[in-house]
Structure formats: C-alpha cells, structure tokens
Write an enzyme that holds these catalytic residues in place. Structure first.
Site, short mmCIF file in Angstrom:
data_model
loop_
_atom_site.label_atom_id
_atom_site.label_comp_id
_atom_site.label_asym_id
_atom_site.label_seq_id
_atom_site.Cartn_x
_atom_site.Cartn_y
_atom_site.Cartn_z
N HIS A 1 1.00 -1.01 -0.51
CA HIS A 1 -0.11 -0.10 -0.09
C HIS A 1 0.76 0.89 0.22
O HIS A 1 0.85 2.09 -0.14
CB HIS A 1 -0.61 0.31 1.08
CG HIS A 1 -2.02 -1.17 1.42
ND1 HIS A 1 -1.45 -2.39 1.88
CD2 HIS A 1 -3.21 -1.12 0.79
CE1 HIS A 1 -2.51 -3.21 1.37
NE2 HIS A 1 -3.43 -2.45 0.95
N ASP B 1 -5.23 -5.72 -8.26
CA ASP B 1 -4.78 -5.20 -7.03
C ASP B 1 -5.70 -3.59 -6.44
O ASP B 1 -5.67 -2.65 -8.17
CB ASP B 1 -3.95 -4.97 -6.22
CG ASP B 1 -3.70 -5.15 -4.57
OD1 ASP B 1 -5.22 -4.29 -3.88
OD2 ASP B 1 -3.02 -5.58 -4.07
#
Length: 347
Positions: free
Chosen positions: A189, A259
C-alpha cells in the site's frame, strides 16, 4: 479512449467517496457502466444506508453489477460493530486446525457462511477473500494474521472451506494475492515489495495454495516484483507472470482483477497504471479510493472489456447462486464453541 457507454461494461471496478452518491458520481457511473463496484468502511454507516447505496449503484448502471467488499475478518473488515459482527482473523482458524483439523475446517466454513449472510443481506455479492498468501518469517506484517496458516496444506484446506462457506451464502470469493504476497518485506500500500526468492522456492512455497484453489471465479494480483520471473515489473504489470505463472503454473482460468491501482507500490498516472495492468493480462482494473478525477483517468485508459475478459467475467458471475437457508444464531453459537476450544487449549 472514450468512456461513453458502448454496449459492453468498462473494464474497471470503482469505489465511491461516501455513504451516498454525489451528482458527479451518478453521472460518471451512468456514462461509464463499470464492471462493478467496491465498498469500503467510509461507505458503510448502517445496514439500511448500505442497502440503499448498493441499490442506487445498480440502478444507475441498469444491471446487477457485482458489488465487492474486503470482509476477511480481523483487521481487514469494512463492516464492523455495532451493526455487524467482529469476525476473527484468519490465523485463528489455522491455530484451531493445528489442534483439530475437522474443527478448524468447520469453524472456517461457519465463519465464512456468517460473513456471506451479512453481505447478502446488504446486496453485496463478492467478498475479496480468502487470502491464500503463505507468509515467511521476517516478512512485513501486511499479511500477518490475515494468512490462513504458514504451510501450503493448511492454507489450501482452510481456503477451500472459506470459499465453500461464502458460496453457500450466495457470495463469490476473490482469492488473493497471486502469485503470493507472503514474502513481501514492505507494505505494498505504501512501497513496492521486491521478492528475491528463486523459482524453485516460489513454486514449492508460494504457488501451491493458489494452484489448489485455481477453480475460484475471481482472483487478485499482487503489486510485488518477483525477480525470478520479471526483474522490473510487479505481477500486476507483468505479462510474463500473468501468462506463465498465474495462468500457466497456477492454472487460474477465472476472471483476474488487479489489486487497487491507487496503491503506492505503483508509479505513474492512474490511466497509465490501468493501461499497463490490462495490457499485461488483467481482465479488470480495480480502483478503490473514490477519487473522481482518478476514476476518470482509469476509465479513459481501460475502455471496455475485451472479448476474453468479458467471457471470463460472465462465467464468474454466472456462478452466483441463491443462499442456502441457515439458522444464524445457531451458527454463531457453534463458532463460539469451536473457538472456545482453542482458547481453552491456550489457557
């Protein structure tokens, strides 16, 4: 590329900013007709509100678009108390499985069936779970207790139980993160993980859980560089990894999602990120943060589903079924009793 409706859904799944849609979001979703939507904690305030939001999203596009959510349990669950149950992290089921395999499998199924019941009640029909990543000692805890164990047999067995519980409740699973996020030394992330393990180690340790569950309808890529297969590109952007590893060595034939494209493991503009993911072989570009300017860029680059992606997407959605009836209170009591065995063993 134009983002106007062309008769085929856009090759993207989008989030939204809040608990209800703005006029700009309504116009955008109506024009783009995305392949689906994804909800986050910021979108989920109360049951009636979530039901209304889901219904509104589908009404805008005029079809039963899939609505996704990350409801794994533990620290990754977008629906939380007081309105929804606090589900345990995946690691608890692995610990129970080591104590009693039958009990561990049953607990994983029951928990997933309860999650599906909560999601179906809201109109949500896809859960981004189970996590099939196999962690290694010393890796970043971005996976951590989200993993269903630390050996391939346990992860595969419990992953199968989770998939069975979700599908019995009318919810489709998304296995993640292919070809394996368990070795990452940083959180994707925030940074781009680079895995140096050789092909033999990856084939023996990381791939088997995904290979065992390659019949899942949906899967999600990892924003991770695997030097053994591609020295520069993350799996999401690597044609070689998607073709030779995910479709080849793993044998996944379902619908492949990237993702979240807004994660910091990726560089470049959002349009470039989407274009690279789809060019590499992802069927759908996933964008989650609800930023409308970013969504416009993703939609403009993504265009509509390719023929093969449309076939995979349709085949995945065709696996949606009506939920089997359950006694929710009885299942909750059963799960508590199964997990109490683990607590007693620890005590």
């Amino acid at each position: 590329m134009s983002i106007e409706r062309t008769g085929r859904h856009a090759a993207a799944i989008f989030g939204c900013a809040g608990t209800s849609l703005t006029a700009e979001e309504r116009a955008f979703f109506r024009a783009v007709d995305p392949a689906g939507f994804i909800l986050f904690k910021r979108n989920c305030e109360a049951p009636d509100q979530v039901r209304a939001l889901v219904a509104d999203l589908r009404a805008l596009v005029g079809w039963r678009a899939p609505v996704l959510i990350d409801q794994e349990g533990g620290r990754v669950q977008r629906l939380r108390p007081p309105h929804w149950r606090a589900a345990p992290p995946a690691r608890r089921f692995a610990e129970l499985y080591r104590l009693d395999a039958v009990a561990g499998l049953r607990a994983a199924w029951v928990n997933a069936r309860l999650i599906a019941d909560e999601l179906a009640d809201l109109g949500i029909d896809v859960d981004c779970a189970p996590v099939l990543d196999n962690p290694v000692p010393g890796a970043h805890d971005v996976i951590g207790d989200r993993a269903l164990g630390d050996d391939v047999r346990t992860i595969a067995a419990l992953g199968r139980a989770v998939i069975a519980g979700l599908t019995a409740g009318g919810v489709l699973p998304v296995i993640k993160h292919l070809p394996g996020h368990g070795r990452a030394q940083v959180d994707s992330h925030l940074h781009c993980p680079v895995v140096e393990a050789d092909e033999a180690a990856l084939g023996a340790h990381d791939l088997p859980p995904f290979r065992a569950l390659a019949d899942a309808p949906f899967a999600m890529t990892a924003h991770v560089v695997y030097r053994a297969w591609d020295t520069e590109r993350v799996a999401t952007w690597s044609h070689r990894i998607i073709t030779d590893v995910i479709r080849g060595a793993i044998g996944f034939t379902g619908c492949l999602l990237s993702d979240d494209l807004s994660m910091q493991a990726l560089d470049g503009g959002l349009g470039e990120r989407a274009e690279r993911a789809l060019a590499a072989g992802c069927d759908l570009a996933l964008h989650c943060n609800g930023d409308l300017a970013e969504m416009r860029a993703v939609a403009g680059a993504a265009g509509t589903l390719s023929d093969i992606a449309a076939d995979r997407f349709t085949a995945a959605l065709d696996r949606r079924t009506a939920p089997d009836p359950i006694d929710r209170l009885a299942l909750m009591a059963e799960l508590d009793a199964l997990l109490a065995r683990l607590a007693n063993e620890r005590g």
